[in-house]
Motif scaffolding. Structure first.
Motif, PDB file in Angstrom:
ATOM      1  N   PHE A  33       0.863  -1.735  -0.363  1.00 23.96           N
ATOM      2  CA  PHE A  33      -0.049  -0.153  -0.123  1.00 23.96           C
ATOM      3  C   PHE A  33       0.604   1.043   0.024  1.00 23.96           C
ATOM      4  N   TYR A  35       0.817   5.537   1.003  1.00 21.26           N
ATOM      5  CA  TYR A  35      -0.500   6.081   2.179  1.00 21.26           C
ATOM      6  C   TYR A  35      -0.159   7.519   1.974  1.00 21.26           C
ATOM      7  N   GLN A  37      -0.390  11.828   4.321  1.00 19.92           N
ATOM      8  CA  GLN A  37      -0.713  11.704   6.001  1.00 19.92           C
ATOM      9  C   GLN A  37      -0.471  12.804   5.397  1.00 19.92           C
ATOM     10  N   PHE A  90       3.713   7.525   4.019  1.00 23.73           N
ATOM     11  CA  PHE A  90       3.722   5.315   4.419  1.00 23.73           C
ATOM     12  C   PHE A  90       3.258   5.203   3.069  1.00 23.73           C
ATOM     13  N   PHE A 104       4.226  -0.904   8.056  1.00 25.17           N
ATOM     14  CA  PHE A 104       4.408   0.274   7.882  1.00 25.17           C
ATOM     15  C   PHE A 104       5.938   0.476   7.706  1.00 25.17           C
ATOM     16  N   GLY A 105       6.586   1.130   6.210  1.00 25.93           N
ATOM     17  CA  GLY A 105       7.927   1.491   6.502  1.00 25.93           C
ATOM     18  C   GLY A 105       8.040   2.931   7.438  1.00 25.93           C
ATOM     19  N   PRO A 106       8.894   3.989   7.313  1.00 25.94           N
ATOM     20  CA  PRO A 106       9.540   4.241   8.097  1.00 25.94           C
ATOM     21  C   PRO A 106       8.752   5.761   7.446  1.00 25.94           C
TER      22      PRO A 106
ATOM     23  N   LYS B  41       7.367   8.267  14.350  1.00 23.03           N
ATOM     24  CA  LYS B  41       7.824   7.485  12.856  1.00 23.03           C
ATOM     25  C   LYS B  41       6.052   7.025  12.445  1.00 23.03           C
ATOM     26  N   ALA B  42       6.614   5.854  11.733  1.00 16.95           N
ATOM     27  CA  ALA B  42       5.484   4.924  11.402  1.00 16.95           C
ATOM     28  C   ALA B  42       4.564   4.360  12.472  1.00 16.95           C
ATOM     29  N   PRO B  43       3.002   4.237  11.525  1.00 11.01           N
ATOM     30  CA  PRO B  43       2.041   3.795  13.105  1.00 11.01           C
ATOM     31  C   PRO B  43       2.799   1.958  13.103  1.00 11.01           C
TER      32      PRO B  43
END
Lengths: 113, 112
Positions: A33, A35, A37, A90, A104-106, B41-43
Motif C-alpha cells: 500500500f 498512503y 498523511q 508511508f 508500515f515503513g518509516p 515515525k510509522a504507525p
C-alpha cells in the motif's frame, strides 16, 4: 535488512518535476500500500497492490502512478509534482487476509516547492 | 461514502490520568476495526477488534467495539509521558481486499 524500507527518507523537489519514492519489503507479503498523511486527514490510501502486476486505485490516486513488477518492490511516482503533494508518504505491506499484519515503513517526507 | 471519525482531535492530560479516545464509523461491509499508535515515525499496531463487547487489553491499554452503535473506544489508564502519540483508528471492509480506511487520528500529549 529485514522488514519494510523506504527511500529517500526526505526529498525536496520543485513543481513539475517527476519524483519516485521507493518501497521494499522482505516478508514476501502479497499486499502493498501507499498512503499519504496530512494534518487532519489521518492516512489516506493512494494505491494498493494485491500481488505482483496487480495494482488498484485507493482514495486519492490522482497525480500518482505505481508499478509492481516484483513482489518485494512497490515504487510510487509523482509524474509532475504539485505543491498539494507535499506530504508524508508511508508504504505498508500485509499478508493477505490478515489486516493486523499491515506493517508500515518509516515514511518519506516530501516537500514540493 | 465510508467514514471513520475520531474524537477528540487532540487531548492534553497529566501523568496518571485516564483517557478515552473515540472512533465512530460508517462503512459498508464492516469486517474489523484496528487501533494504531504513531509516535514520530510509522504507525504501530495495537489492537484488532471484530466482535462487539469483547475487550482487548494490553497492559494499561484496552479497547472495545460496539457494532450496533458503530463505534470503538481506546482507554489508557495511568498515562505516562511515553503514551504521547497520535492514535489512529482504521476500519477494514470485507469487500475491499483488506483495505483500511483511517480516521484523522487523536493527538495525545501527556505532561509530567
Amino acid at each position: 535488512d529485514a522488514g519494510i524500507t523506504q527511500s529517500p527518507r526526505y526529498k525536496i523537489t520543485e513543481t513539475g518535476r517527476q519524483v519516485t519514492l521507493m518501497c521494499h519489503q522482505t516478508w514476501s507479503h502479497s499486499y502493498m500500500f501507499w498512503y499519504r498523511q496530512d494534518l487532519g486527514h489521518g492516512l489516506r490510501l493512494i494505491y494498493y497492490s494485491a500481488a505482483a502486476d496487480i495494482t488498484d486505485k485507493g482514495e486519492v490516486p490522482d497525480g500518482y502512478v505505481v508499478s509492481r513488477s516484483k513482489t518485494e518492490n512497490f515504487p510510487l511516482t509523482l509524474e509532475s509534482a504539485t505543491r498539494s503533494q507535499t506530504s508524508v508518504y508511508f508504504c505498508a505491506s500485509m499478508s493477505a487476509g490478515i489486516p493486523e499484519t499491515q506493517y508500515f515503513g518509516p515514511g518519506t517526507r516530501l516537500l514540493v516547492l | 461514502e465510508d467514514k471513520v471519525v475520531q474524537s477528540p482531535l487532540s487531548l492534553v492530560v497529566h501523568e496518571g490520568d485516564t483517557v478515552t479516545l473515540n472512533c465512530s464509523y460508517e462503512v459498508t461491509n464492516f469486517r474489523s476495526l484496528l487501533w494504531y499508535k504513531q509516535e514520530k515515525k510509522a504507525p504501530t499496531f495495537l489492537f484488532m477488534l471484530t466482535s462487539s463487547g469483547i475487550e482487548k487489553k494490553s497492559g494499561r491499554l484496552s479497547s472495545i467495539l460496539d457494532k450496533k452503535e458503530l463505534f470503538s473506544i481506546l482507554n489508557i489508564t495511568a498515562t505516562q509521558t511515553g503514551d504521547s502519540a497520535i492514535y489512529l483508528c482504521a476500519v477494514e471492509r470485507g469487500n475491499a481486499g483488506n483495505m483500511l480506511t483511517f480516521g484523522g487520528g487523536t493527538r495525545l500529549m501527556v505532561k509530567p
